[in-house]
Design a protein around this motif. Structure first.
Motif, mmCIF file in Angstrom:
data_model
loop_
_atom_site.group_PDB
_atom_site.id
_atom_site.type_symbol
_atom_site.label_atom_id
_atom_site.label_comp_id
_atom_site.label_asym_id
_atom_site.label_seq_id
_atom_site.Cartn_x
_atom_site.Cartn_y
_atom_site.Cartn_z
ATOM 1 N N ASP A 95 0.740 -1.230 0.085
ATOM 2 C CA ASP A 95 0.000 0.041 0.105
ATOM 3 C C ASP A 95 0.770 1.286 0.066
ATOM 4 N N ARG A 96 2.143 1.111 -0.053
ATOM 5 C CA ARG A 96 3.087 2.366 0.054
ATOM 6 C C ARG A 96 3.566 2.828 -1.338
ATOM 7 N N SER A 97 2.257 3.067 -2.122
ATOM 8 C CA SER A 97 2.839 3.762 -3.317
ATOM 9 C C SER A 97 3.741 4.979 -3.357
ATOM 10 N N ASP A 98 3.734 5.756 -2.377
ATOM 11 C CA ASP A 98 4.469 6.894 -2.195
ATOM 12 C C ASP A 98 6.027 6.437 -2.028
ATOM 13 N N LEU A 126 7.042 4.857 -5.404
ATOM 14 C CA LEU A 126 7.590 5.807 -6.437
ATOM 15 C C LEU A 126 8.892 6.648 -6.252
ATOM 16 N N VAL A 127 9.099 6.936 -4.993
ATOM 17 C CA VAL A 127 10.352 7.538 -4.548
ATOM 18 C C VAL A 127 11.470 6.533 -5.152
ATOM 19 N N ALA A 184 -0.455 -0.913 -6.431
ATOM 20 C CA ALA A 184 -1.537 -0.332 -7.207
ATOM 21 C C ALA A 184 -1.028 -0.419 -8.727
ATOM 22 N N ARG A 232 -0.905 1.316 -11.269
ATOM 23 C CA ARG A 232 -0.249 2.382 -11.952
ATOM 24 C C ARG A 232 1.280 2.334 -11.318
ATOM 25 N N ILE A 233 1.644 1.716 -10.067
ATOM 26 C CA ILE A 233 2.890 1.534 -9.872
ATOM 27 C C ILE A 233 3.580 0.457 -10.721
#
Lengths: 355, 714
Positions: free
Chosen positions: A272-275, A278-279, A297, A299-300
Motif C-alpha cells: 500500500d506504500r505507493s508513495d 515511486l520514490v 496499485a 499505476r505503480i
C-alpha cells in the motif's frame, strides 16, 4: 607433464572466497597449459529438495568452469552442515573416506594438478574425522589458508589456523587474505605482510572486496524471500546485483533522503506504500519487494515496467523479510567466472604457488 | 519532442467536423451519449459517427472508418475498447485528423499491454502531428459537448481543467445547479500528449476565457510549467487546486496518478514563482474563479470594512490579519466626513461600524466617503450585512451596485451573512461585479487572491529575470561527480565535497582522508591543532549518532585514538555492510575564539517536479527539532530572493545582531545561497546537499561550511 602436488584451499571461516580463488586458479592453470582438476570432498546439501540438493558452487563449476567432469566426480559426498550426524556417524567415516578417495584418485588420473576446496572452516567435520587436516594429509596437498579480513582481529585467526595446521604436520605454503575493505587493504602493506613474514607465513595475495562477487543477485533475493516476480523479465533481471537494502517504512519525504543515497538498492515496503515505491523508482533501485503478499496499485506496476525495475511480492512481513535477507549467502554466478580469473590475476602472486 | 504547437488545439476548441469513433444507437453506450451531448449542446459542425456495423446513428450517416469520410475531420472522439485504439489512431493519422480525444480507459493506468499501447499512441501522435487528449478521460466541452458527462453547462468565461474525470462530472452538476458558465471544460486523463500546461497556453489567448481554473494531481514537466504558466498568468488569472497536500493525500494521489509527487512546499513555491493562485479547497477554487470573473483588481493594498454589526466586523478584521491583508488607516479628513454622515454611536475608524439600525442610505453614505479616498488610502472594501429589521438587504444591494458602477476603480467584496433574505441581494451584487459570500472568511480569502494577483501583475515574469553568474570551475566538479559514479557511490566523500565547494567559491575548512591510526597521527601533526575527526562512509548519514565524530583533538596521540574509536564505533553501530573508507581530519573552529558564531543549516533537495529547492535556517544538532527553516526554488534565484529567503527565518534576526552582538557575515550567507543555486542548477546530478553546520561569524571573520554532504543521482 608430471603430476603436481594438489593445492588445498582451507578457510578460517565461511565466506572466505575459496570458490573465487579456486575458479581463478583453475583458469590460470589452464591458461598456463596445465590440465587442472577441481575437487570438493564434501558439498553442502542445505536443502534436500531434488533441484537444489547439490552444492551451488559445485553446480557453477561443473556447468561453466570444469565441464569435462561430472558433479559426482567433483564432489562425491554431500552433508547438511547443521544435521550431518543424521547422515553419518563416526563409525561410518572409513567407508565415506574410501568413497571420497576413490573419486579423488579418479580425478587425479585425469589431470595434472588438482585444486581442492576445503570445508567451510578448518574445524568443520572434525567430529567425524573428515576435516581439512585429514583431507590435506590424505591427498598429500600443499595448503593455502584463505581468510576474510575485516580488521586486525581476523589476523589472529589466520595465525592460529596456520599454527594449528603446522602442529598437525600439514604443509602450508601461505595465505590469501580476502574481502579486504578500503582500510584493511591499506593495512596489508603497512602491517600484515611484515608481521606475517616475521612469523614465517607467506602472503600469496590480498583480494579487495569485489562488489560483483560479494553482492547478492536479484535471483538470490527472490529465492531467499520466496517471492513472486509480478513485474519484470526474470531472465533479464536475475543477475542484477543488489548493493544495499532499505526498509521503506518511513514517510515518503524522509524515505527520499535515504533512497537517494542508495545505489542499486533493494527496497522492502508494503504493497500500500505507493508513495515509497515511486520514490524508490526514481532512485537507483534494482528491486522492490512488497511484503505481506500485498500487490501494489496498477499505476505503480506501470511505472516500474517503464523504468525496468522488477517488483516482487513476498508472503512475510517487512521485518521477517529483512531477517531473511540477512541470511543470504551469495554464490558465484556463471556470468562471474571471468571476473574470478581477473581478480586472481590482479591480486595473487602466481609465482608463490608451487606447480 | 514533436514540432507540435498549441495552435493546433484549435481543432479541439472550434472543430467544424467531428468523427465519433465508437458511435452507437444503443442507449447507455458512451458513443451514444456523446452524440446526444453534442446535439444538446448545439454543436454547430458536422457529425460523422463511425461504427462498422451501422448504416445510420441517431439520424446521421454512419461510416465504417474515418478513412471512408470524404470531408476533412478536425476532431476524432474515440470511445472504443483500448485494444483497437492504436489502429484507429493510425487511421486518424492517415486521414490527417487534426486532433483526437481518447475517452477509453485501459492504458498506462493498468500497466502491461495498456502501457505499451499508450506509448504507441504517443508515437503516432508525433508521427502524424496530431494533438491527443486523454486517454482515460471524460472528454471535453468546448464549442460542443464532446464528453459523456450527463449535463452540459451554460456558456461562460471560466475555463476548467480537471485531472479527475469523476471530479469533472461532480463539478459540472454543481455548476449547472449554480448557474455557472464555462468557456471550456476539459478532462485531462493520462495526458499522453496534451497536458494542463498546453491548455493553459492556449486558453491564455482565448478571448472567451477570462479565468483559468484547474484541478490537478501532478505536473508532468515543471520547467515547461514555469515557462508557459508564468507568461499566461500575466494575461489572465490561473487558479489551481493541487490535490495531495497532506502526506496521506500525497500517498493517495501517487497511487492514482503513478506520478512521483514532490513535497507540497515545492508546489507552493512553484505556484508563487509562476504567479498561480492556489486554492485550498474545491469551494475556494470556484470562489476565486467567480471573483476574478467579475471583481476589480485592487489598485492599492489597503482595505476597509463597512459593517452593520460589530461581531462580524471583528471576525473579518481577524481574518484580514491572518491573511496579511493591508488594513486601511483613515485620514483625519475621511474620519471627519464619516462623522458628519454617520450616527455618533458609529465607529469612524476601520472597521467602519454603521450600527445595527443602518438603513440603505447609511451604507451608501459610508461607502461613498470611502470610495472618494485615494486608492493608497482605501483600495477597496468588504461590505458586511446582517439582515435586521431596518436593513432592507435588497435596497442595500442596489445601492452598492450603483456605487460600484460609479466607482469602478474600487474593489468591493460583499459578506451578506444570512439565508433566505440575502439570496436575492447576493444575486444583484454578483451581477454588478461585487462577489458576495455568506461568510466574511470567504470574502477575505478572495480579496487576498485579488491582491496577490495585483502584486503578480507588478512583478516581472520569472523567466525574464536575469541571474548573476559567478566565475566557477565547472570541469572540476564534473570530474568529481563522474569519479564518484565510477566508484558506485551516490554520496561524495568529504574531501570531494570540499573541492566542489572550493570550485564554486564557497569556503570550507581543509580536510584530509586517513586510513590508519598511525596516518591519522602523522597527518594531524602536519595540519596543526585543534582538529575534528569524522567517519567517511557513504552509508553513514548521521555521523554523530553512531559515535563517528571526535572533537577537539589536540595531539597526534589523540588523533590516533580518535581514528580507532571512530572506526570501532562505525563497525559496531553503523549500518550492516557500511563501506568504511576511513576517517577525515578537519580543522576545528573554536567558537569561543570568535567574537560571534552562529550555526546555520543550508541545503538543497531536488524536487521531482520543480528542480532544486534551497533551504536555510537554524543549524546544528538540534536543527531537526527547532525547525526554523525556509525554502525557495533555485529556479532563477538571485540575491534578492536569497535575502527574502533568509528573512523568513528566525535566525536571521540573530545574524543581524541582538543584545549588543555585532552583525554577522550576512553577505557571506547570501553569497553561499547564490553560489549554491548556481552549482545545483549547473549539475542536475546533485540531488541533495546539506551544510550543517555552516558557522557564520561576525562580518570581518566570514563563515565556514563545516560539514557538507552531497548526494548525486546514480
Amino acid at each position: 607433464m608430471n603430476k603436481s602436488k594438489p593445492i588445498f584451499l582451507c578457510s578460517t571461516k565461511a565466506g572466505s572466497g575459496k570458490t573465487i580463488i579456486a575458479i581463478g586458479m583453475f583458469l590460470k592453470f589452464k591458461e598456463e597449459g596445465f590440465k587442472p582438476g577441481y575437487f570438493k570432498a564434501i558439498g553442502d546439501a542445505m536443502d534436500l529438495r531434488p533441484k537444489t540438493k547439490t552444492d551451488k558452487d559445485v553446480n557453477v563449476i561443473t556447468a561453466v568452469v570444469a565441464r569435462q567432469f561430472s558433479k559426482e566426480e567433483i564432489c562425491p559426498q554431500f552433508f547438511n552442515p547443521g544435521f550431518f550426524l543424521d547422515e553419518i556417524l563416526p563409525e561410518e567415516t572409513p567407508a565415506v573416506m574410501a568413497h571420497i578417495k576413490d573419486s579423488f584418485e579418479s580425478m587425479q588420473n585425469k589431470t595434472d594438478i588438482i585444486i581442492i576446496e576445503g570445508n567451510h572452516n578448518v574445524n568443520q567435520y572434525s567430529a567425524i574425522n573428515l576435516d581439512d587436516i585429514r583431507f590435506a594429509k590424505e591427498f598429500n596437498a600443499n595448503v593455502i589458508i584463505c581468510s576474510p579480513i575485516k580488521d586486525d582481529n581476523d589476523l589472529n585467526t589466520v595465525v592460529s589456523a596456520f599454527n594449528y595446521l603446522k602442529l598437525n604436520d600439514v604443509n602450508v605454503i601461505g595465505v590469501i587474505l580476502n574481502g579486504l575493505s578500503e582500510t584493511a587493504y591499506v593495512r596489508i602493506e603497512k602491517y600484515y605482510k611484515p608481521l606475517l613474514k616475521d612469523l614465517g607465513i607467506e602472503v600469496i595475495g590480498g583480494l579487495k572486496k569485489s562488489r560483483q562477487l560479494e553482492k547478492p543477485t536479484v535471483a538470490e533475493i527472490i529465492e531467499a524471500v520466496e517471492g513472486d516476480l509480478i513485474c519484470g523479465n526474470y531472465i533479464k533481471v536475475k543477475n542484477n546485483l543488489i548493493d544495499g537494502f532499505v526498509i521503506g517504512a518511513m514517510g515518503a519525504e524522509s524515505a527520499s533522503s535515504y533512497l537517494r543515497r542508495g545505489v542499486n538498492q533493494c527496497v522492502i515496503t508494503g504493497g500500500d506504500r505507493s508513495d515509497i515505491a515511486l520514490v524508490a523508482l526514481d532512485a537507483s533501485t534494482n528491486l522492490i519487494i512488497f511484503s505481506g503478499n500485498i500487490h501494489p496499485a496498477r499505476r505503480i506496476i506501470s511505472v516500474a515496467e517503464e523504468k525496468g525495475v522488477p517488483l516482487v511480492v513476498a508472503p512475510a512481513d517487512t521485518f521477517t523479510i529483512s531477517e531473511q535477507l540477512k541470511k543470504i549467502h551469495t554464490h558465484i554466478q556463471p556470468n562471474e567466472i571471468q571476473l574470478c580469473k581477473d581478480e586472481f590475476d590482479k591480486y595473487i602472486d602466481w609465482d608463490k604457488i608451487p606447480k | 519532442m514533436s514540432s507540435k504547437t498549441v495552435k493546433e488545439l484549435d481543432a479541439m476548441f472550434n472543430p467544424k467536423s467531428v468523427a465519433i469513433i465508437g458511435a452507437s444507437n444503443r442507449e447507455g453506450k458512451i458513443g451514444n451519449t456523446i452524440i446526444k451531448n453534442m446535439q444538446n449542446s448545439n454543436f454547430p459542425g458536422k457529425y460523422y459517427p463511425i461504427n462498422p456495423k451501422s448504416e445510420e446513428i441517431l439520424g446521421y450517416k454512419a461510416y465504417k472508418s474515418v478513412l471512408d469520410i470524404q470531408d476533412e475531420i478536425d476532431l476524432a472522439v474515440i470511445c472504443i475498447p483500448s485494444k483497437f485504439c492504436v489502429a484507429v489512431i493510425e487511421e486518424c493519422g492517415k486521414k490527417k485528423v487534426k486532433a483526437a480525444v481518447i475517452i477509453t480507459a485501459g492504458f498506462k493506468e493498468v500497466g502491461g499491454e495498456g502501457r505499451i499501447r499508450e506509448s504507441e499512441i504517443q508515437e503516432l501522435g508525433i508521427k502524424y502531428n496530431m494533438r491527443i487528449l486523454g486517454p482515460n478521460c471524460l472528454g471535453l466541452i468546448t464549442n460542443g459537448n464532446f464528453s459523456f458527462a450527463s449535463l452540459t453547462p451554460k456558456k461562460g468565461n471560466i475555463a476548467m481543467l480537471s485531472q479527475s474525470g469523476a471530479m469533472m462530472t461532480g463539478l459540472l452538476d454543481w455548476a449547472v445547479n449554480n448557474d455557472i458558465g464555462f468557456s471550456a471544460f476539459i478532462s485531462l486523463g493520462n495526458k499522453v500528449d496534451v497536458d494542463e500546461v498546453d491548455f493553459i497556453e492556449y486558453l491564455a489567448n482565448d478571448d472567451n476565457t477570462k479565468v483559468i481554473a484547474a484541478y490537478i494531481e501532478s505536473v508532468e514537466d515543471g520547467m515547461k510549467f514555469f515557462k508557459i504558466v508564468s507568461a499566461a498568468a500575466k494575461k489572465k488569472p490561473i487558479i489551481l487546486l493541487k490535490a495531495g497536500r497532506s502526506a496521506a493525500g500525497a500517498k493517495a494521489a501517487s497511487s492514482h496518478t503513478g506520478a512521483l509527487a514532490g513535497s507540497d512546499i515545492g508546489f507552493e513555491l512553484a505556484f508563487k514563482k509562476a504567479g498561480v493562485i492556489r486554492a485550498d479547497t474545491i469551494s475556494d477554487l470556484f470562489n476565486y474563479a467567480l471573483t476574478f470573473l467579475i471583481a476589480t483588481i485592487p489598485k492599492g493594498d489597503k482595505f476597509a470594512i463597512v459593517t452593520n454589526a460589530g461581531g462580524p466586523g471583528i471576525v473579518t478584521t481577524d481574518a484580514m490579519d491572518k491573511e496579511k491583508l493591508g488594513f486601511a488607516q483613515f485620514s483625519e479628513e475621511t474620519i471627519n466626513l464619516l462623522k458628519k454622515k454617520l450616527p455618533t454611536e458609529s465607529n469612524f475608524r476601520n472597521p467602519v461600524d454603521i450600527i445595527g439600525d443602518a438603513p440603505p442610505s447609511r451604507y451608501e453614505d459610508a461607502i461613498e466617503i470611502l470610495c472618494q479616498t485615494p486608492n493608497s488610502e482605501v483600495a477597496g472594501m468588504i461590505i458586511i450585512l446582517t439582515p435586521q429589521s431596518q436593513t432592507k438587504p435588497i435596497l442595500v444591494a442596489k445601492k452598492i451596485a450603483a456605487l460600484k458602477k460609479k466607482y469602478t476603480e474600487k474593489t468591493f467584496i460583499g459578506a451578506f451573512i444570512g439565508g433566505v433574505s440575502v439570496i436575492e441581494p447576493m444575486k444583484i451584487l454578483t451581477k454588478s461585479g461585487v462577489p458576495t459570500y455568506a461568510f466574511p472568511e470567504d470574502s477575505v480569502k478572495v480579496l487576498k487572491g485579488l491582491t496577490y494577483y495585483k502584486e503578480l501583475l507588478e512583478k516581472p515574469i520569472i523567466t525574464e529575470k536575469t541571474v548573476k553568474k559567478f566565475n566557477v570551475n565547472k570541469d572540476k566538479v564534473k570530474k568529481i561527480i563522474e569519479d564518484a559514479k565510477k566508484d558506485n557511490r551516490a554520496v561524495l566523500l568529504s574531501y570531494e565535497t570540499s573541492q566542489v565547494f572550493e570550485s564554486y567559491g564557497i569556503k570550507a575548512p581543509e580536510n584530509r582522508l586517513v586510513q590508519t591510526a598511525r596516518d591519522a597521527a602523522e597527518n594531524a601533526k602536519e595540519m596543526g591543532f585543534p582538529l575534528v575527526a569524522k567517519i567517511v562512509s557513504p552509508q553513514i548519514i548521521h555521523k554523530w549518532d553512531i559515535g563517528g565524530v571526535v572533537l577537539n583533538i589536540k595531539t597526534p596521540a589523540e588523533a590516533k585514538n580518535a581514528f580507532i574509536s571512530i572506526m570501532t564505533n562505525a563497525e559496531r553501530l553503523g549500518p550492516r555492510d557500511a563501506r568504511l573508507i576511513g576517517v577525515e581530519l578537519q580543522e576545528m573552529i573554536i567558537k569561543e575564539n570568535k567574537l560571534k558564531s552562529t550555526e546555520l543549516i543550508i541545503g538543497m533537495s531536488r524536487d521531482p517536479n520543480w528542480g532544486p529547492m534551497l533551504m536555510i535556517g537554524s543549524g546544528g544538532i538540534y536543527a531537526n527539532y527547532v525547525k526554523d527553516v525556509a525554502f525557495d526554488l533555485a529556479y532563477h534565484f538571485d540575491r534578492e530572493d536569497a535575502q527574502k529567503l533568509l528573512n523568513q527565518t528566525k535566525i536571521s534576526k540573530i545574524l543581524e545582531g541582538v543584545r549588543g552582538e555585532p552583525v554577522s557575515d550576512i553577505d557571506g550567507v547570501l553569497d553561499i545561497l547564490e553560489r549554491l543555486s548556481q552549482l545545483v542548477n549547473d549539475f542536475s546530478d546533485i540531488v541533495e546537499l546539506d551544510i550543517n553546520p555552516c558557522l557564520v561569524f561576525e562580518k570581518k571573520e566570514g563563515y565556514s561550511a563545516v560539514d557538507i554532504k552531497i548526494t548525486i543521482k546514480m
